[in-house]
Design a protein around this motif. Structure first.
Motif, short mmCIF file in Angstrom:
data_model
loop_
_atom_site.label_atom_id
_atom_site.label_comp_id
_atom_site.label_asym_id
_atom_site.label_seq_id
_atom_site.Cartn_x
_atom_site.Cartn_y
_atom_site.Cartn_z
N GLY A 1 -21.85 42.56 31.26
CA GLY A 1 -20.79 42.38 32.24
C GLY A 1 -19.91 43.61 32.39
O GLY A 1 -19.02 43.64 33.23
N ASP A 2 -20.17 44.66 31.57
CA ASP A 2 -19.31 45.84 31.59
C ASP A 2 -20.12 47.07 31.18
O ASP A 2 -20.22 47.40 30.00
CB ASP A 2 -18.13 45.63 30.62
CG ASP A 2 -17.21 46.84 30.58
OD1 ASP A 2 -17.44 47.81 31.36
OD2 ASP A 2 -16.25 46.82 29.78
N PRO A 3 -20.71 47.77 32.16
CA PRO A 3 -21.55 48.93 31.84
C PRO A 3 -20.79 50.05 31.13
O PRO A 3 -21.40 50.92 30.52
CB PRO A 3 -22.06 49.39 33.20
CG PRO A 3 -21.87 48.22 34.11
CD PRO A 3 -20.68 47.47 33.59
N SER A 4 -19.46 50.04 31.18
CA SER A 4 -18.70 51.15 30.59
C SER A 4 -18.76 51.16 29.06
O SER A 4 -18.44 52.15 28.43
CB SER A 4 -17.24 51.09 31.05
OG SER A 4 -16.55 50.07 30.35
N ASN A 5 -19.16 50.05 28.44
CA ASN A 5 -19.19 50.02 26.97
C ASN A 5 -20.61 50.07 26.41
O ASN A 5 -20.81 49.79 25.23
CB ASN A 5 -18.44 48.77 26.46
CG ASN A 5 -19.06 47.47 26.98
OD1 ASN A 5 -20.19 47.47 27.46
ND2 ASN A 5 -18.33 46.37 26.87
N ASP A 6 -21.61 50.40 27.23
CA ASP A 6 -23.01 50.28 26.78
C ASP A 6 -23.33 51.24 25.61
O ASP A 6 -23.88 50.82 24.61
CB ASP A 6 -23.98 50.50 27.94
CG ASP A 6 -23.91 49.37 28.96
OD1 ASP A 6 -23.12 48.42 28.74
OD2 ASP A 6 -24.63 49.44 29.97
N ALA A 7 -23.01 52.52 25.77
CA ALA A 7 -23.09 53.54 24.72
C ALA A 7 -24.20 53.37 23.69
O ALA A 7 -23.94 53.09 22.51
CB ALA A 7 -21.74 53.60 23.98
N GLN B 1 -28.35 47.47 24.06
CA GLN B 1 -28.89 47.34 25.43
C GLN B 1 -27.84 46.90 26.44
O GLN B 1 -28.16 46.61 27.58
CB GLN B 1 -30.08 46.38 25.43
CG GLN B 1 -31.30 46.97 24.69
CD GLN B 1 -32.56 46.15 24.85
OE1 GLN B 1 -32.60 45.19 25.62
NE2 GLN B 1 -33.59 46.52 24.12
N GLY B 2 -26.59 46.77 26.02
CA GLY B 2 -25.52 46.61 27.01
C GLY B 2 -24.86 45.24 27.11
O GLY B 2 -23.82 45.09 27.74
N GLY B 3 -25.47 44.22 26.51
CA GLY B 3 -24.86 42.88 26.59
C GLY B 3 -23.48 42.88 25.95
O GLY B 3 -23.20 43.66 25.04
CA LIG Z 1 -21.94 46.43 28.35
#
Ligand SMILES: [Ca+2]
Ligand SMILES: [Ca+2]
Length: 652
Positions: free
Chosen positions: A180-186, A198-200
Motif C-alpha cells: 500500500g506504500d511503495p515509498s517503504n519498499d527498500a 517485496q513491498g507488502g
Molecule cells: Ca511497501
C-alpha cells in the motif's frame, strides 16, 4: 503414521471397556486424605460455589516409569485420554480441578500399558478404581457463581463477550500480502527476490480490511507477522542463499516497528479498523531469540545463552540437538540469532514486559507464539499471569494465545502447553498431517480419519487452530494434485525451492480436493487457519517459494471456484454455532466417504465428504435436507455426491 494410529485406536478401545466396567451405579462418598484435596479453592477471597472446580494433587512415587497418566471420570473422555503427570522431585505429580464435593474414580496409566490404583489411597469402588472426593469451602454471596451476561458457559473458560471458538483466522504475511506504500519498499542489496523484501506493508493490509476482503471470506481474526524492527542486513540461510528479514523473525529493536511495514501509529490504526469490522488481531511474537544487531543483546550479553556449551558449538542441528529436551531450549537457530536465557529472571521480566507493551500500545487481541518448545516454559506462564492481571481486567476480553510446536507425531508434546496457565491452544499439526494424508493425498481410507478424530476431538483442553498450509510447508495445492507433489518426489522431478518451482495447476481436481478439505476444517471445531493465498490455491515449493507475493488479479476459474467455496463455508460457519461449538458424531464411513453430524442444542448440521474420484453415496444424512453449499434440496438419508465434493446439510 499408520502404526501410531493403530496404537491410539487400541488404547482407546482398551480404556473404553475399562471405563464401562469402572462406573458403579452407586458409589459411597469416600473422602480420603490421599490426594491433596481442597487446596486454595477459596484463596484470595475468590467466589467458590458447589460447582467451582476444586484443585486436587495426585502423587505417585518415581520408580523408573517412563510415563504416567491420570485417567478417570473427572472430565469427559478422561478414561481414554487422561492428564499426563510430570516428574517433580522423586515423584510423578499433577494437579487438576475437579467438581467440588463430588466423588471421582481414577487410576494411573503407566508406560502406556499398565493400569494401577493409587498406592497412597486405600479407598476404592467396586470395580477396583481409586476414589476420592475433593472439598473446597463455599464462599460468596447470592450472585456467586452466576456467569456474566454474554459469557458462554462451555469449556474452556471464556472471559468477555467474544467466544474464541467462533474465530476463523487468516495469516496475513505482511511483506507478501499487499503493497500500500511503495515509498517503504527498500529491498536489501545483494539478495535475490524470493528472500528479499517485496513491498507488502500495513497500509496494504489496512486497505484490504477496509475493502471488506476478510468479511467476504468469513474471516474474523488476523494473524500478522512479527511487528518488531528487524535489521536491513543479509543473513545466510541454511540453503546457502542470503536472506533478508522480510519474515520478521530477526527482532532487533524490540520496541520499534519494522520500517518496511509502517509506523506504530499506522499499526494502531490498522488494529482499530479491524476492530470496527469485528475482526480480532493477533501478532506473531518471536521470543526465542534476537538478531545479533539487537541493542538488547549488546547491552546484556548475559541475558542470552552463550554459543559455547561445554566446548560444543551450540547452534541447533550443529553442536546442539534440535530435539534434546535441554539443548533445544538453549541452542541458537543460526550463528547470528542469540538465544534468550529465560532462566535469568531479569531477562525474562524484560522480555515479558516487552510483549505486554506491544499489547497495550496497539490494542491487539492475542499472540501467535513462535517456536514454543525452544523457550523456557516459565516465560509463557509469566506472560499469562501478566495478561490475566493487567490486560484482561481492562479489555474485558480473553487474550487468546496460540503456540507453534511443529510436531506432527507427538500429541503429548503439543498438548503439554495447552493449559490455563500457558497457552489457549496450539496449531494442530497432528490433525493436519492426517487430514492432508486422507483428504488431499488420498492414502489409506476415511476410517483412518474417523479413528484419529475419535481420540483427537477431546484431546486438548483448549481451543486449537486447525490448518492445511502455513509459511513453513510447501503450498498445499501441490499436494492435492492427481499426482501429489511433495518435497522428495519434487526433488526427483527436478523441482526445488529455488529455480524450477511448481506452477498453478490447470485442472480443476486439486481445487476441488482443497474445497473438500476446507469444508472439513470449517465444519469442525478449532479455529480454522487460512494461509494467505491458499484460498486461491497459490502454488509453491518450500520456503521461500511458499511465500510468493499474493495474487490479486488474473484468477483462473478454478481459483475463483475455490475462493467462492471458502466464502460460502465462512458464512455457513458464522450462521451455525454447531459447527464451532457443537458436538461431533460420526454418521457413516467408507473407503472414500465420510459423514458426520455437528449438534449444538437445536442447531444440527450434517456434513458429507467424498474424497474419491467417482460418484459415491454417503449414509446417515437427513431424510429431507437442504445443502447450504449449493442451496438445493436433497433427499436422504443416503445422499449422492459427485467426485471430490462435499455437502453441508440442514434438515428441512
Ligand atoms: Ca511497501
Ligand atoms: Ca531458546
Amino acid at each position: 503414521m499408520r502404526l501410531r494410529l493403530l496404537a491410539l485406536l487400541a488404547s482407546s478401545l482398551a480404556a473404553g471397556s475399562l471405563a464401562a466396567a469402572a462406573l458403579p451405579s452407586c458409589t459411597p462418598d469416600t473422602l480420603t486424605g490421599a490426594p491433596d484435596g481442597g487446596l486454595g479453592g477459596a484463596g484470595g477471597g475468590a467466589c467458590t460455589t458447589t460447582d467451582s472446580p476444586c484443585p486436587v494433587t495426585f502423587h505417585l512415587p518415581l520408580t523408573g516409569q517412563k510415563s504416567v497418566e491420570l485417567r478417570g471420570d473427572f472430565q469427559p473422555g478422561a478414561w481414554t485420554m487422561g492428564v499426563p503427570m510430570s516428574i517433580d522431585g522423586g515423584e510423578w505429580r499433577t494437579t487438576i480441578g475437579v467438581k467440588n464435593n463430588t466423588p471421582i474414580h481414577y487410576k494411573f496409566f503407566v508406560d502406556g500399558m499398565t493400569w494401577i490404583t493409587d498406592p497412597a489411597n486405600q479407598a476404592s469402588d467396586m470395580a477396583g478404581n481409586s476414589v476420592t472426593t475433593a472439598s473446597c469451602p463455599i464462599t460468596g454471596g447470592p450472585d456467586c457463581g452466576k456467569p456474566d451476561a454474554g459469557v458462554d458457559a462451555g469449556p474452556p473458560p471464556i472471559i468477555g463477550s467474544y467466544d474464541w471458538r467462533q474465530s476463523v483466522m487468516y495469516f496475513a504475511f505482511i511483506d507478501r500480502f499487499n503493497n500500500g506504500d511503495p515509498s517503504n519498499d527498500a529491498p536489501v542489496s545483494g539478495i535475490e527476490g524470493p528472500a528479499n523484501y517485496q513491498g507488502g506493508d500495513y497500509a496494504g493490509l489496512l486497505a484490504k480490511i477496509n475493502e471488506g476482503y476478510f468479511d467476504t471470506l468469513g474471516v474474523n481474526t488476523l494473524w500478522l507477522t512479527v511487528p518488531m524492527d528487524n535489521p536491513s542486513v543479509a543473513g545466510a540461510g541454511s540453503d546457502g542463499h542470503p536472506y533478508s528479514a522480510y519474515h520478521g523473525y530477526w527482532p532487533s529493536n524490540l520496541d520499534k516497528v519494522e520500517e518496511h511495514f509502517g509506523t506504530l501509529a499506522l499499526l494502531k490504526q490498522l488494529v482499530d479498523a479491524a476492530h470496527k469490522k469485528g475482526i480480532k488481531v493477533l501478532f506473531d511474537y518471536a521470543m526465542n531469540h534476537v538478531h545479533e544487531s539487537s541493542p538488547t543483546y549488546k547491552d546484556h550479553p548475559d541475558w542470552f545463552w552463550p554459543l559455547d556449551y561445554n566446548g560444543k558449538y551450540c547452534v541447533c542441528g550443529q553442536g546442539c540437538d534440535w530435539n534434546d529436551s535441554y539443548e533445544q531450549k538453549r541452542c541458537w537457530f543460526t550463528p547470528y540469532l542469540p538465544d534468550w536465557n529465560f532462566t535469568v529472571t531479569e531477562a525474562r521480566a524484560f522480555s515479558v514486559s516487552n510483549a505486554v507493551k506491544w499489547i497495550t500500545d496497539t490494542g491487539i487481541d492475542g499472540f501467535r507464539l513462535d517456536a514454543v518448545k525452544h523457550i523456557e516454559t516459565v516465560w509463557i506462564s509469566d506472560l499469562r499471569t501478566r495478561v490475566t492481571t493487567e490486560i484482561e481486567p481492562k479489555s474485558k476480553q480473553h487474550f487468546y494465545m496460540v503456540g507453534e510446536t511443529f510436531e506432527s507425531g507427538n500429541r503429548d508434546l503439543v498438548r503439554k502447553y495447552v493449559d490455563p496457565s500457558l497457552l489457549d491452544g496450539q496449531f494442530d499439526f497432528p490433525l493436519r498431517a492426517v487430514v492432508v494424508e486422507k483428504l488431499l493425498r488420498r492414502t489409506g481410507s476415511m476410517f483412518d480419519l474417523d479413528g484419529f478424530l475419535a481420540s483427537n476431538d477431546g484431546y486438548y483442553p483448549g481451543i486449537m487452530s486447525t490448518f492445511l498450509g502455513n509459511h513453513d510447508i510447501a503450498r498445499i495445492i501441490n499436494t492435492a494434485m492427481d499426482d501429489p507433489w511433495d518435497a522428495w518426489a519434487a526433488a526427483d522431478k527436478g523441482y526445488s525451492n529455488w529455480g524450477k518451482t511448481p506452477q498453478l495447476p490447470t485442472m480443476k481436481s486439486p481445487f476441488e480436493r482443497l474445497a473438500v478439505a476446507f469444508t472439513f476444517l470449517l465444519t469442525t471445531k478449532g479455529i480454522p487457519l487460512i494461509y494467505y493465498g491458499d484460498e486461491i490455491g497459490m502454488p509453491g515449493a518450500g520456503d521461500p517459494d511458499n511465500r510468493r507475493f499474493m495474487q490479486w488479479s488474473g484468477y483462473s476459474d478454478n481459483q475463483l471456484f475455490l475462493r467462492g467455496q471458502i466464502e460460502k463455508l465462512g458464512q455457513i460457519r458464522k450462521a451455525h454455532p454447531a459447527l464451532w461449538r457443537g458436538t461431533r458424531t460420526t454418521a457413516s464411513v467408507t473407503q472414500d466417504t465420510y459423514g458426520y453430524v455437528m449438534t449444538d442444542g437445536t442447531d444440527v448440521v450434517s456434513i458429507a465428504l467424498n474424497r474419491g474420484d467417482t460418484t459415491a453415496a454417503v449414509a446417515g444424512m437427513p431424510a429431507k435436507g437442504h445443502d447450504l453449499l449449493t442451496d438445493t434440496d436433497i433427499s436422504g438419508p443416503s445422499v449422492t455426491l459427485p467426485p471430490r465434493t462435499a455437502m453441508v446439510l440442514v434438515a428441512k
